[in-house]
Write a protein that holds these residues in place. Structure first.
Motif, PDB file in Angstrom:
ATOM      1  N   TYR A  14      45.638  47.222  50.699  1.00 22.10           N
ATOM      2  CA  TYR A  14      45.618  48.044  49.493  1.00 22.10           C
ATOM      3  C   TYR A  14      46.733  49.079  49.545  1.00 22.10           C
ATOM      4  CZ  TYR A  14      42.364  50.433  52.678  1.00 22.10           C
ATOM      5  OH  TYR A  14      41.770  50.985  53.775  1.00 22.10           O
ATOM      6  N   PHE A  15      47.853  48.696  48.987  1.00 18.54           N
ATOM      7  CA  PHE A  15      49.018  49.575  48.972  1.00 18.54           C
ATOM      8  C   PHE A  15      49.284  50.101  47.574  1.00 18.54           C
ATOM      9  CE2 PHE A  15      53.726  49.850  48.483  1.00 18.54           C
ATOM     10  CZ  PHE A  15      53.883  51.035  49.185  1.00 18.54           C
ATOM     11  N   ASN A  16      49.193  49.239  46.572  1.00 21.81           N
ATOM     12  CA  ASN A  16      49.510  49.632  45.205  1.00 21.81           C
ATOM     13  C   ASN A  16      48.425  49.095  44.288  1.00 21.81           C
ATOM     14  OD1 ASN A  16      50.587  49.492  42.483  1.00 21.81           O
ATOM     15  ND2 ASN A  16      52.590  49.958  43.356  1.00 21.81           N
ATOM     16  N   LEU A  17      47.626  49.985  43.731  1.00 21.28           N
ATOM     17  CA  LEU A  17      46.502  49.576  42.889  1.00 21.28           C
ATOM     18  C   LEU A  17      46.974  48.777  41.683  1.00 21.28           C
ATOM     19  CD1 LEU A  17      43.550  49.563  42.061  1.00 21.28           C
ATOM     20  CD2 LEU A  17      43.851  51.894  41.156  1.00 21.28           C
ATOM     21  N   SER A  20      47.585  45.215  42.679  1.00 23.01           N
ATOM     22  CA  SER A  20      46.333  44.490  42.901  1.00 23.01           C
ATOM     23  C   SER A  20      45.687  44.082  41.588  1.00 23.01           C
ATOM     24  CB  SER A  20      45.365  45.353  43.712  1.00 23.01           C
ATOM     25  OG  SER A  20      45.915  45.684  44.966  1.00 23.01           O
ATOM     26  N   LEU A  21      45.683  44.982  40.614  1.00 26.99           N
ATOM     27  CA  LEU A  21      45.089  44.678  39.313  1.00 26.99           C
ATOM     28  C   LEU A  21      45.893  43.605  38.582  1.00 26.99           C
ATOM     29  CD1 LEU A  21      44.166  48.297  38.125  1.00 26.99           C
ATOM     30  CD2 LEU A  21      42.617  46.547  39.013  1.00 26.99           C
ATOM     31  N   LEU A  22      47.209  43.689  38.657  1.00 27.91           N
ATOM     32  CA  LEU A  22      48.051  42.685  37.997  1.00 27.91           C
ATOM     33  C   LEU A  22      47.886  41.323  38.647  1.00 27.91           C
ATOM     34  CD1 LEU A  22      51.314  44.751  37.390  1.00 27.91           C
ATOM     35  CD2 LEU A  22      49.723  43.905  35.646  1.00 27.91           C
ATOM     36  N   ALA A  23      47.666  41.287  39.965  1.00 27.89           N
ATOM     37  CA  ALA A  23      47.451  40.014  40.651  1.00 27.89           C
ATOM     38  C   ALA A  23      46.194  39.332  40.121  1.00 27.89           C
ATOM     39  CB  ALA A  23      47.346  40.231  42.154  1.00 27.89           C
ATOM     40  N   VAL A  24      45.142  40.118  39.884  1.00 29.16           N
ATOM     41  CA  VAL A  24      43.913  39.560  39.303  1.00 29.16           C
ATOM     42  C   VAL A  24      44.169  39.090  37.873  1.00 29.16           C
ATOM     43  CG1 VAL A  24      41.530  40.047  38.629  1.00 29.16           C
ATOM     44  CG2 VAL A  24      42.441  40.984  40.761  1.00 29.16           C
ATOM     45  N   LEU A  25      44.901  39.893  37.114  1.00 35.49           N
ATOM     46  CA  LEU A  25      45.218  39.536  35.732  1.00 35.49           C
ATOM     47  C   LEU A  25      45.971  38.212  35.664  1.00 35.49           C
ATOM     48  CD1 LEU A  25      45.124  40.751  32.765  1.00 35.49           C
ATOM     49  CD2 LEU A  25      47.474  41.484  33.200  1.00 35.49           C
ATOM     50  N   ASN A  26      46.808  37.944  36.641  1.00 34.85           N
ATOM     51  CA  ASN A  26      47.644  36.746  36.629  1.00 34.85           C
ATOM     52  C   ASN A  26      46.968  35.510  37.198  1.00 34.85           C
ATOM     53  OD1 ASN A  26      49.781  38.214  35.566  1.00 34.85           O
ATOM     54  ND2 ASN A  26      50.684  38.662  37.564  1.00 34.85           N
ATOM     55  N   ALA A  71      35.960  46.092  43.318  1.00 41.17           N
ATOM     56  CA  ALA A  71      36.748  47.026  44.120  1.00 41.17           C
ATOM     57  C   ALA A  71      36.958  46.486  45.529  1.00 41.17           C
ATOM     58  CB  ALA A  71      36.060  48.393  44.165  1.00 41.17           C
ATOM     59  N   LYS A  72      35.915  45.917  46.108  1.00 42.02           N
ATOM     60  CA  LYS A  72      36.034  45.344  47.451  1.00 42.02           C
ATOM     61  C   LYS A  72      36.912  44.098  47.455  1.00 42.02           C
ATOM     62  CE  LYS A  72      31.639  47.201  49.130  1.00 42.02           C
ATOM     63  NZ  LYS A  72      30.276  46.917  49.641  1.00 42.02           N
ATOM     64  N   LEU A  73      36.861  43.344  46.369  1.00 43.67           N
ATOM     65  CA  LEU A  73      37.686  42.142  46.250  1.00 43.67           C
ATOM     66  C   LEU A  73      39.167  42.469  46.376  1.00 43.67           C
ATOM     67  CD1 LEU A  73      37.997  39.072  45.436  1.00 43.67           C
ATOM     68  CD2 LEU A  73      38.179  39.903  43.076  1.00 43.67           C
ATOM     69  N   ILE A  74      39.574  43.596  45.798  1.00 44.96           N
ATOM     70  CA  ILE A  74      40.999  43.947  45.836  1.00 44.96           C
ATOM     71  C   ILE A  74      41.325  44.921  46.969  1.00 44.96           C
ATOM     72  CG2 ILE A  74      41.336  43.471  43.387  1.00 44.96           C
ATOM     73  CD1 ILE A  74      41.248  46.455  42.823  1.00 44.96           C
ATOM     74  N   GLY A  75      40.395  45.047  47.934  1.00 42.65           N
ATOM     75  CA  GLY A  75      40.715  45.734  49.175  1.00 42.65           C
ATOM     76  C   GLY A  75      40.175  47.126  49.376  1.00 42.65           C
ATOM     77  N   ALA A 174      49.154  41.804  47.595  1.00 41.29           N
ATOM     78  CA  ALA A 174      48.354  41.068  46.618  1.00 41.29           C
ATOM     79  C   ALA A 174      47.617  39.913  47.297  1.00 41.29           C
ATOM     80  CB  ALA A 174      49.237  40.534  45.494  1.00 41.29           C
ATOM     81  N   TYR A 175      48.223  39.361  48.339  1.00 38.39           N
ATOM     82  CA  TYR A 175      47.619  38.252  49.088  1.00 38.39           C
ATOM     83  C   TYR A 175      47.763  38.551  50.581  1.00 38.39           C
ATOM     84  CZ  TYR A 175      48.202  36.227  44.481  1.00 38.39           C
ATOM     85  OH  TYR A 175      48.182  36.026  43.123  1.00 38.39           O
ATOM     86  N   PRO A 176      46.996  39.520  51.090  1.00 38.05           N
ATOM     87  CA  PRO A 176      47.174  39.993  52.462  1.00 38.05           C
ATOM     88  C   PRO A 176      46.508  39.083  53.498  1.00 38.05           C
ATOM     89  CG  PRO A 176      45.447  41.254  51.382  1.00 38.05           C
ATOM     90  CD  PRO A 176      45.965  40.285  50.358  1.00 38.05           C
TER      91      PRO A 176
END
Length: 287
Positions: A14-17, A20-26, A71-75, A174-176
């Motif tokens: 979790y470096f840039n919120l 992370s949100l855009l990765a889910v959107l895509n 929230a946990k899904l994205i780290g 985004a994919y750690p």
């Protein structure tokens, strides 16, 4: 903004919120709950710090437990922990707008690009990049670690190297893939790209126990990196060092520096190898 309380709340995961949100959107279907939440949080990012979990649950027609799972899904440990990342992420996003609002932008960009390329050329020649080329060639596993927002240059290099039979992998926030990093051996190679040094600082803890040979490419001359990395390659000598994550910075180096550096590196790789006609693409010899 005082970021003292959140300096230690960054990591590989979790470096840039915003990223992370855009990765889910895509990556999700339109009716997916996670996509609904990601879209809502992105659309209301400027007010996220003031939103409660009850507000989001009501607006998105989901349960509070669904929001916590997201929230946990994205780290992040919780919705509250996720919100704590929003202010500094907002600063980084604002820097994009400020950069593009420069007066006479086209002329500013042209002059800045010329200066940057000359600077990187000089630094490229001053540092022994032949050694890095040989390590990329000889290492069984090569992993490039980058902030997802800045990972495109690594993907271009990945395709170029694949074209001549050298496969490398890319890990982003985004994919750690922390398991991949932990399984690397001393003869493997990790290259971290972090122009400002922010991502390198954020991932120091994650990399401490990685056994591969570690190389950092950055503008940041902080001595903090010397304890973690086997080699630090500098894009410029003009920038000051910082031991802390700094506010959002956007300039020609952060936008184009790694792309230009990787173009030079790939050209050097081609010059230093001899691709022989063979059914085995790895028949590549350092000249």
């Amino acid at each position: 903004m005082n970021t003292d309380k959140i300096q230690n709340k960054f990591s590989l995961s979790y470096f840039n919120l915003m990223t992370s949100l855009l990765a889910v959107l895509n990556s999700n279907e339109d009716d997916d709950t996670n996509l609904v939440l990601a879209r809502y949080l992105l659309e209301h990012f400027h007010e996220l710090k003031n939103l409660s979990i009850y507000d989001v649950a009501e607006e998105c027609y989901v349960s509070r437990s669904s929001i916590q799972r997201f929230a946990k899904l994205i780290g992040y440990e919780s919705f509250t922990a996720m919100k704590q990342n929003a202010p500094i992420t907002r600063q980084h996003m604002d820097a994009f707008v400020q950069y593009a609002c420069h007066p006479e932008f086209d002329q500013f960009l042209r002059i800045s690009m010329d200066d940057m390329m000359q600077d990187i050329n000089e630094m490229f020649l001053a540092q022994n990049l032949d050694v890095l080329v040989k390590r990329i060639h000889d290492s069984e596993q090569v992993v490039i670690l980058a902030a997802d927002l800045s990972s495109y240059p690594a993907k271009v290099l990945q395709q170029g190297l694949a074209a001549i039979g050298k496969l490398i992998r890319i890990v982003t926030d985004a994919y750690p893939d922390t398991a991949l990093l932990q399984n690397l051996k001393p003869e493997d190679l990790v290259i971290v790209t972090s122009t400002t040094g922010n991502y390198a600082i954020a991932t120091l803890y994650d990399l401490q126990n990685v056994h591969a040979f570690k190389v950092l490419i950055t503008l940041n001359h902080s001595e903090k990196f010397e304890s973690c990395y086997n080699n630090v390659i500098y894009l410029s000598h003009k920038f000051h060092s910082s031991d802390r994550i700094t506010e959002g910075i956007q300039n020609v180096y952060t936008r184009y520096g790694i792309s230009y550096f990787f173009d030079l590196l790939f050209n050097l790789y081609i010059e230093k190898v001899n691709t022989l006609p063979s059914s085995h693409p790895h028949s590549i010899l350092i000249k």
